[in-house]
Design a protein around this motif. Structure first.
Motif, PDB file in Angstrom:
ATOM      1  N   ASN A   2       0.860  -1.187   0.000  1.00  0.00           N
ATOM      2  CA  ASN A   2       0.000   0.000   0.000  1.00  0.00           C
ATOM      3  C   ASN A   2       0.903   1.247   0.000  1.00  0.00           C
ATOM      4  N   PRO A   3       0.763   2.129  -1.015  1.00  0.00           N
ATOM      5  CA  PRO A   3       1.664   3.300  -1.076  1.00  0.00           C
ATOM      6  C   PRO A   3       1.564   4.169   0.184  1.00  0.00           C
ATOM      7  N   LEU A   4       0.419   4.099   0.826  1.00  0.00           N
ATOM      8  CA  LEU A   4       0.267   4.867   2.059  1.00  0.00           C
ATOM      9  C   LEU A   4       1.194   4.350   3.166  1.00  0.00           C
ATOM     10  N   ILE A   5       1.501   3.057   3.118  1.00  0.00           N
ATOM     11  CA  ILE A   5       2.376   2.496   4.153  1.00  0.00           C
ATOM     12  C   ILE A   5       3.812   2.988   3.956  1.00  0.00           C
ATOM     13  N   ALA A   6       4.226   3.132   2.694  1.00  0.00           N
ATOM     14  CA  ALA A   6       5.556   3.708   2.449  1.00  0.00           C
ATOM     15  C   ALA A   6       5.607   5.136   2.990  1.00  0.00           C
ATOM     16  N   ARG A   7       4.540   5.872   2.778  1.00  0.00           N
ATOM     17  CA  ARG A   7       4.467   7.237   3.291  1.00  0.00           C
ATOM     18  C   ARG A   7       4.420   7.234   4.820  1.00  0.00           C
ATOM     19  N   TYR A   8       3.653   6.288   5.359  1.00  0.00           N
ATOM     20  CA  TYR A   8       3.567   6.136   6.818  1.00  0.00           C
ATOM     21  C   TYR A   8       4.968   5.957   7.396  1.00  0.00           C
ATOM     22  N   GLN A   9       5.723   5.058   6.791  1.00  0.00           N
ATOM     23  CA  GLN A   9       7.053   4.777   7.338  1.00  0.00           C
ATOM     24  C   GLN A   9       7.966   5.987   7.229  1.00  0.00           C
ATOM     25  N   ALA A  10       7.839   6.744   6.140  1.00  0.00           N
ATOM     26  CA  ALA A  10       8.695   7.924   5.964  1.00  0.00           C
ATOM     27  C   ALA A  10       8.362   8.996   7.005  1.00  0.00           C
ATOM     28  N   ALA A 114      -2.729  -3.074   7.433  1.00  0.00           N
ATOM     29  CA  ALA A 114      -2.884  -2.552   6.071  1.00  0.00           C
ATOM     30  C   ALA A 114      -2.734  -3.663   5.046  1.00  0.00           C
ATOM     31  N   ALA A 115      -1.890  -4.655   5.362  1.00  0.00           N
ATOM     32  CA  ALA A 115      -1.695  -5.769   4.426  1.00  0.00           C
ATOM     33  C   ALA A 115      -2.864  -6.743   4.469  1.00  0.00           C
ATOM     34  N   SER A 116      -3.429  -6.950   5.664  1.00  0.00           N
ATOM     35  CA  SER A 116      -4.439  -8.016   5.807  1.00  0.00           C
ATOM     36  C   SER A 116      -5.867  -7.521   5.620  1.00  0.00           C
ATOM     37  N   LEU A 126      -5.447   6.591   8.189  1.00  0.00           N
ATOM     38  CA  LEU A 126      -3.976   6.657   8.103  1.00  0.00           C
ATOM     39  C   LEU A 126      -3.536   8.038   7.621  1.00  0.00           C
ATOM     40  N   THR A 127      -4.237   8.548   6.611  1.00  0.00           N
ATOM     41  CA  THR A 127      -3.897   9.869   6.068  1.00  0.00           C
ATOM     42  C   THR A 127      -4.060  10.934   7.153  1.00  0.00           C
TER      43      THR A 127
END
Ligand SMILES: [Fe+2]
Length: 404
Positions: A2-10, A114-116, A126-127
């Motif tokens: 999920n692209p949001l998770i990459a943003r979450y981690q950043a 987010a994955a499941s 999340l946003t």
């Protein structure tokens, strides 16, 4: 992924990076009730994801620690009890190591969720959680600046000296025709609820100063006796100046030889006359505007004018004005407006505890527009409404003048 998770981690990583230059002792202290310890910010932003996402959506949810629900609740009555805000600095436990472990635990559980069980509601929350964390990233910098300023050691957050700014160009005015205009967020991408609904406002013809007021210009106001002239001040502002015996912005001080210095996140620096004045209250901004025969813009004027302004991003201290036309609208200092922080016509807060995010603060505060050097990249936008009480000055707040 999920692209949001990459943003979450950043975004989550950036919060940790902001704490890196600080000791654990720095991270635990609270310098005033308005400011929070770094450790508290790091835990509270995590609490937000745990409470508003994991508690609702995670199967077999169990809290990381049951007491954290109260300790790190900021102001949400819908969630329940809260640890008193002025006592956040008394929380020597949990320590920083446990707060970092709390962050890592919630991060892993968010990634699993987010994955499941992806959903539009999860993406929305999340946003919101990431925008919330970015707001706290700015507060981490302003709160730690206030904390470090309490020490006569005058420690630098970042040991990199500031280079002198380029000479500020003479103040110029940019004229706007005004007219019937749309105010508020246009629905493209994220906005907070307080930027909605988009609505029509009539803006009369006006002019906006092309750049922010500089330290040099503000020093002229001080040297002309601005802080001793009641005629320039709003009544409440005059009481504020007198009771606190103020005569300069919060981080200005004079050295042994009487030369003005400014405490910054880079430590004390000689006052740079060409950088924007910052850390002024609405009272000071209004008195200065009065002194030069101008006024503060309304928020509708600011938003109307910002259609032409480039998005600039900040560093750790407001920079001088470069280029042509309207500039320093973003990325240097938040700009006080004369507009009370009030709901737009038709404003409706969300259902439930998240409805407490903005709406309940719409009293006795003023709107600031733009963004500051401490605002994270990607967080600012034209319709953004920041808000503080008229006497607040620990944020990077500056002065943009307007006139008819
Ligand atoms: Fe918060």
């Amino acid at each position: 992924m999920n692209p949001l998770i990459a943003r979450y981690q950043a975004v989550r990583k950036h919060t940790l990076a902001l704490s890196e230059p600080l000791s654990d002792e720095d991270c635990g202290a609270q310098s005033m009730p308005d400011a929070s310890p770094i450790k508290w910010h790091m835990a509270h932003t995590t609490w937000f994801f745990e409470t508003f996402i994991l508690e609702r959506m995670e199967r077999d949810f169990a809290p990381f620690h049951p007491a954290f629900r109260i300790l790190f609740n900021s102001y949400y009555n819908g969630i329940g009890e809260k640890h008193p805000r002025p006592q956040r600095g008394l929380l020597t436990r949990p320590g920083m190591a446990q707060v970092r472990a709390y962050r890592a635990d919630v991060d892993a559980r968010i990634a699993r969720l987010a994955a499941s069980a992806p959903s539009a509601e999860l993406d929305m929350l999340l946003t919101l959680g990431l925008q919330h964390e970015q707001q706290h990233q700015e507060l981490m910098l302003t709160d730690v600046k206030h904390l470090l300023a309490q020490s006569l050691l005058r420690p630098a957050y970042m040991e990199i000296p500031l280079a002198p700014a380029a000479k500020a160009p003479p103040q110029a005015w940019v004229a706007f025709d005004g007219g019937l205009t749309d105010i508020g967020h246009d629905g493209q991408g994220f906005s907070f609820d307080n930027e909605l609904p988009r609505h029509k406002e009539y803006v009369a013809p006006f002019a906006l100063a092309a750049r922010l007021v500089t330290n040099g210009e503000y020093l002229d106001f001080i040297n002309a006796g601005g802080y001793a002239n009641a005629a320039l001040w709003l009544a409440e502002g005059w009481d504020w100046v007198r009771t606190q015996n103020l005569r300069a912005p919060i981080y200005w001080f004079q050295d042994d030889k009487g030369a003005w210095q400014e405490f910054t996140l880079h430590g004390p620096q000689p006052l740079d006359l060409h950088r924007p004045v910052t850390h002024v209250s609405l009272f000071e901004a209004d008195a200065y505007a009065h002194w030069v025969g101008a006024r503060l813009p309304t928020e509708a004027e600011w938003e109307y004018a910002a259609a032409r302004a480039p998005l600039e991003t900040g560093s750790l201290h407001p920079a001088g004005a470069l280029g042509e036309g309207l500039r320093q609208m973003y990325g240097q200092c938040w700009q006080w407006t004369s507009s009370s922080y009030a709901p737009y016509p038709g404003f409706a807060a969300a259902e439930g505890a998240l409805g407490e995010y903005n709406g309940k603060f719409m009293l006795n505060q003023y709107v600031l527009r733009g963004s500051s050097c401490a605002t994270p990249d990607g967080h600012a936008r034209r319709s953004y409404r920041n808000f503080f009480p008229a006497g607040a000055r620990w944020q990077f707040t500056g002065i943009r003048l307007a006139r008819r």
